[in-house]
Design a protein around this motif. Structure first.
Motif, short mmCIF file in Angstrom:
data_model
loop_
_atom_site.label_atom_id
_atom_site.label_comp_id
_atom_site.label_asym_id
_atom_site.label_seq_id
_atom_site.Cartn_x
_atom_site.Cartn_y
_atom_site.Cartn_z
N LYS A 153 0.74 -1.40 0.05
CA LYS A 153 -0.10 0.14 -0.11
C LYS A 153 0.93 1.13 0.10
N VAL A 154 0.31 2.42 -0.60
CA VAL A 154 1.23 3.57 -0.72
C VAL A 154 0.45 4.51 -0.25
N TYR A 155 0.82 5.60 0.75
CA TYR A 155 0.41 6.60 1.20
C TYR A 155 1.16 8.04 1.06
N GLY A 156 0.45 8.83 0.52
CA GLY A 156 1.21 10.14 0.17
C GLY A 156 0.75 11.46 0.58
N ILE A 157 1.30 12.49 0.14
CA ILE A 157 0.93 13.95 0.52
C ILE A 157 0.86 14.72 -0.80
N ASP A 158 -0.09 15.59 -0.99
CA ASP A 158 -0.33 16.47 -2.02
C ASP A 158 -1.36 15.40 -3.07
N LEU A 159 -2.08 16.41 -3.70
CA LEU A 159 -2.93 15.71 -4.80
C LEU A 159 -3.07 16.55 -6.18
N LEU A 184 -5.22 11.91 -8.62
CA LEU A 184 -6.40 11.40 -8.34
C LEU A 184 -7.00 10.29 -9.28
N GLN A 185 -6.32 10.43 -10.45
CA GLN A 185 -6.72 9.40 -11.43
C GLN A 185 -6.05 8.13 -11.28
N MET A 186 -4.60 8.45 -10.71
CA MET A 186 -4.03 7.04 -10.36
C MET A 186 -4.52 6.41 -9.27
N GLU A 244 -7.35 4.28 -10.33
CA GLU A 244 -7.28 3.12 -11.32
C GLU A 244 -7.67 1.70 -10.45
N LYS A 245 -8.06 0.57 -11.13
CA LYS A 245 -8.50 -0.64 -10.65
C LYS A 245 -7.06 -1.26 -10.20
N GLY A 246 -7.16 -1.52 -8.91
CA GLY A 246 -5.99 -2.17 -8.23
C GLY A 246 -4.91 -1.29 -7.84
N SER A 247 -5.33 0.02 -7.93
CA SER A 247 -3.90 0.73 -7.42
C SER A 247 -3.57 0.86 -5.96
N PRO A 248 -2.38 0.73 -5.87
CA PRO A 248 -1.67 0.51 -4.52
C PRO A 248 -1.73 1.98 -3.46
N TRP A 249 -2.09 2.97 -4.50
CA TRP A 249 -2.19 4.31 -3.92
C TRP A 249 -3.33 4.51 -3.06
N LYS A 250 -3.37 4.39 -1.67
CA LYS A 250 -4.37 4.15 -0.90
C LYS A 250 -5.25 5.45 -0.29
N ALA A 251 -4.29 6.32 -0.07
CA ALA A 251 -4.64 7.81 0.58
C ALA A 251 -3.63 8.83 0.38
N SER A 252 -4.18 9.90 0.63
CA SER A 252 -3.16 11.15 0.30
C SER A 252 -3.69 12.35 1.05
N ALA A 253 -2.96 12.83 1.91
CA ALA A 253 -3.41 14.28 2.67
C ALA A 253 -2.87 15.38 1.86
N SER A 311 -15.68 6.35 -11.63
CA SER A 311 -15.04 7.03 -12.69
C SER A 311 -14.23 8.31 -12.64
N PRO A 312 -13.23 8.35 -13.21
CA PRO A 312 -12.42 9.39 -13.07
C PRO A 312 -12.92 10.91 -12.84
N ILE A 313 -12.34 11.56 -11.67
CA ILE A 313 -12.61 12.86 -11.47
C ILE A 313 -11.33 13.72 -11.68
N ASN A 314 -11.71 15.22 -11.38
CA ASN A 314 -10.45 16.24 -11.39
C ASN A 314 -10.65 16.74 -9.95
N MET A 315 -9.82 17.90 -9.70
CA MET A 315 -9.80 18.58 -8.33
C MET A 315 -10.98 19.15 -8.22
N ASP A 316 -11.52 19.79 -9.11
CA ASP A 316 -12.78 20.66 -9.16
C ASP A 316 -13.95 19.91 -8.78
N GLN A 317 -13.75 18.54 -8.88
CA GLN A 317 -15.21 17.70 -8.68
C GLN A 317 -14.68 16.92 -7.16
N LEU A 318 -13.94 16.92 -6.70
CA LEU A 318 -13.36 16.10 -5.42
C LEU A 318 -14.22 16.56 -4.35
N GLN A 319 -14.73 18.04 -4.15
CA GLN A 319 -15.39 18.25 -3.20
C GLN A 319 -17.06 17.58 -3.15
N GLU A 320 -17.29 17.10 -4.09
CA GLU A 320 -18.75 16.36 -4.05
C GLU A 320 -18.58 14.95 -3.80
#
Length: 363
Positions: free
Chosen positions: A277-283, A288-290, A293-302, A345-354
Motif C-alpha cells: 500500500k502507498v500513502y502520500g501527501i499532495d494531490l 486522483l486518477q492514479m 485506477e483498478k488495483g491501485s496501491p495508492w490508498k490515501a493522500s493528505a 469514474s475519473p474525477i478532477n480536483m474541481d469535482q473532489l468536493q462532491e
C-alpha cells in the motif's frame, strides 16, 4: 358581609397589580419589522468581515502592478496547479506577472530574486527554496519597500508573510491512515529527501510515529528531487522490490510528496505487488486518477488544494500593497482523501468536493 368585604379586597388587589403592568406595556415601543439589536450587530459584524476579506484594488508604482513569482521548481502536476492558481488570481486583478523557474538551482533562485528587486517589482511571491539562499535578498526587498509572501520556505524576516500547508498535520493524517491499515506492524519503505522545509517538518512527524509504533520497521529509505523525480523514484522503487521479492516483505510505502507516490505506485503496479500500500501527501488531477485506477496501491493522500495556495498568496500580497495588516503566518487546513472516498469514474480536483465534503470548505 364578610364575603362582600373579601371580594372587594380581592378586586382592589388585582387592580393594584394591573397598574404597573399597564404602565410597562404603554412604555414599550410599538411592534415593527426592525431587527433586534443583537441581530443588527451580528449583521454588521458579517459585513465588516466581508469588507476585511475583500481584496483591494492593486496599485503599482508605474501604473499596472508588477509581481514576480520566484519558484524553486514548477515541474510536477501539483506545482503546475499551484502556478495555475497564481495566474488565475493575477489575471483577475490585472497584475503583470513574471514567473522565474530556478529548476532546483539555488544560485539561479537567488539571482532571480535580485533581478526582481533591481527591476523594482511591486511585490514578490516565493515558492519553496532554502532559507540561506533567500534571506539576504528578501531582507533587501523589504528594506526597499517591496512586500514579500513566501510559500513553504522558512524566512525569519520582519514583514514577510509565510504560507504553509500545515506539513505536520499533512504527515499526521497520512501516517495515521497507514498505521491503521497495516495494524501498526510490518516493514515499510520511506521515500525522503532532506533540505526542504516541508519535507523536514513531515519527517519529524514520521520519526515520532516510528517511536509510537515499534512494530513498524523501516527497511529502506531513498529519495531525490530532480527534473524528473517521479521517474527516478520509480526506478529506485523497482530495485527495492527486487531486493524484497516475496509478498509480505513490504507492507507499505510512505511517500510524503506526490511525485514520490506516483513513482512508487507505478513500480508496484508493474511488478504485480498489489499487496503493498502507498500513502502520500499532495494531490493533483493526475494523482486522483492514479488512485482511482483498478488495483491501485495508492490508498490515501493528505492534501491542500494547490491552486488555492497560489490564489491566497496573491491575495495576501495585494493586501500588503494596500497597506492592510496581514498575518505573519498563514496555514491551510489539510484534508485526507482515501481511495474509498472516490468514485469509480475519473474525477478532477474541481469535482473532489462532491465526494470529500471537507475539500470544499473555505481555506
Amino acid at each position: 358581609m364578610k364575603r362582600i368585604i373579601k371580594t372587594l379586597l380581592f378586586t382592589l388587589f388585582i387592580f393594584v397589580l394591573a397598574l404597573p403592568l399597564a404602565a410597562c406595556r404603554s412604555e414599550q415601543p410599538a411592534a415593527s419589522n426592525a431587527q433586534p439589536e443583537p441581530a443588527k450587530q451580528e449583521q454588521a459584524k458579517k459585513e465588516n468581515q466581508k469588507e476585511d476579506k475583500a481584496i483591494p484594488a492593486p496599485k503599482g508604482k508605474n501604473g499596472k502592478v508588477k509581481v514576480a513569482l520566484i519558484a524553486e521548481f514548477t515541474t510536477g502536476t501539483h506545482a503546475s496547479q499551484y502556478v495555475s492558481g497564481v495566474k488565475k488570481a493575477a489575471a483577475e486583478h490585472g497584475i503583470d506577472l513574471v514567473i522565474s523557474d530556478a529548476n532546483n538551482d539555488q544560485a539561479k533562485m537567488a539571482s532571480y530574486l535580485d533581478t526582481a528587486i533591481n527591476q523594482e517589482a511591486d511585490g514578490i511571491i516565493i515558492k519553496h527554496g532554502r532559507t540561506e539562499t533567500l534571506e539576504p535578498g528578501v531582507k533587501r526587498a523589504i528594506k526597499k519597500g517591496i512586500p514579500v509572501v513566501a510559500f513553504d520556505v522558512e524566512l525569519d524576516v520582519d514583514g514577510v508573510t509565510t504560507i504553509d500547508q500545515d506539513d505536520y498535520m499533512l504527515a499526521l493524517l497520512g501516517l495515521k491512515q497507514m498505521v491503521q491499515d497495516i495494524d501498526g506492524e510490518g516493514n515499510i519503505v520511506n521515500i525522503f529527501v532532506g533540505g526542504f522545509a516541508p519535507m523536514e517538518k513531515r519527517n519529524r512527524v514520521y520519526e515520532i510515529m516510528l517511536q509510537r509504533y515499534p512494530g513498524i520497521k523501516e527497511i529502506a529509505r531513498f529519495g531525490s528531487a530532480t527534473a524528473n523525480t517521479s521517474l527516478d523514484t520509480q526506478t529506485k522503487m523497482e530495485a527495492i522490490l527486487k531486493q524484497y521479492p516475496n509478498k509480505g516483505d513490504i507492507k507499505a510505502v510512505w511517500a510524503p510528496w506526490d511525485e514520490f507516490a506516483k513513482g512508487a505506485t507505478r513500480a508496484i503496479k508493474e511488478a504485480g505487488r498489489d499487496e503493498i500500500k502507498v500513502y502520500g501527501i499532495d494531490l493533483s488531477d493526475e494523482d486522483l486518477q492514479m488512485m482511482q485506477e483498478k488495483g491501485s496501491p495508492w490508498k490515501a493522500s493528505a492534501a491542500v488544494n494547490p491552486a488555492a495556495v497560489g490564489e491566497k498568496q496573491v491575495e495576501l500580497l495585494l493586501q500588503k500593497l494596500a497597506g492592510k495588516k496581514t498575518p505573519r503566518y498563514y496555514s491551510f487546513d489539510p484534508v485526507l482523501v482515501t481511495q474509498d472516498d472516490l468514485p469509480d469514474s475519473p474525477i478532477n480536483m474541481d469535482q473532489l468536493q462532491e465526494y470529500v465534503e471537507e475539500w470544499g470548505s473555505d481555506e
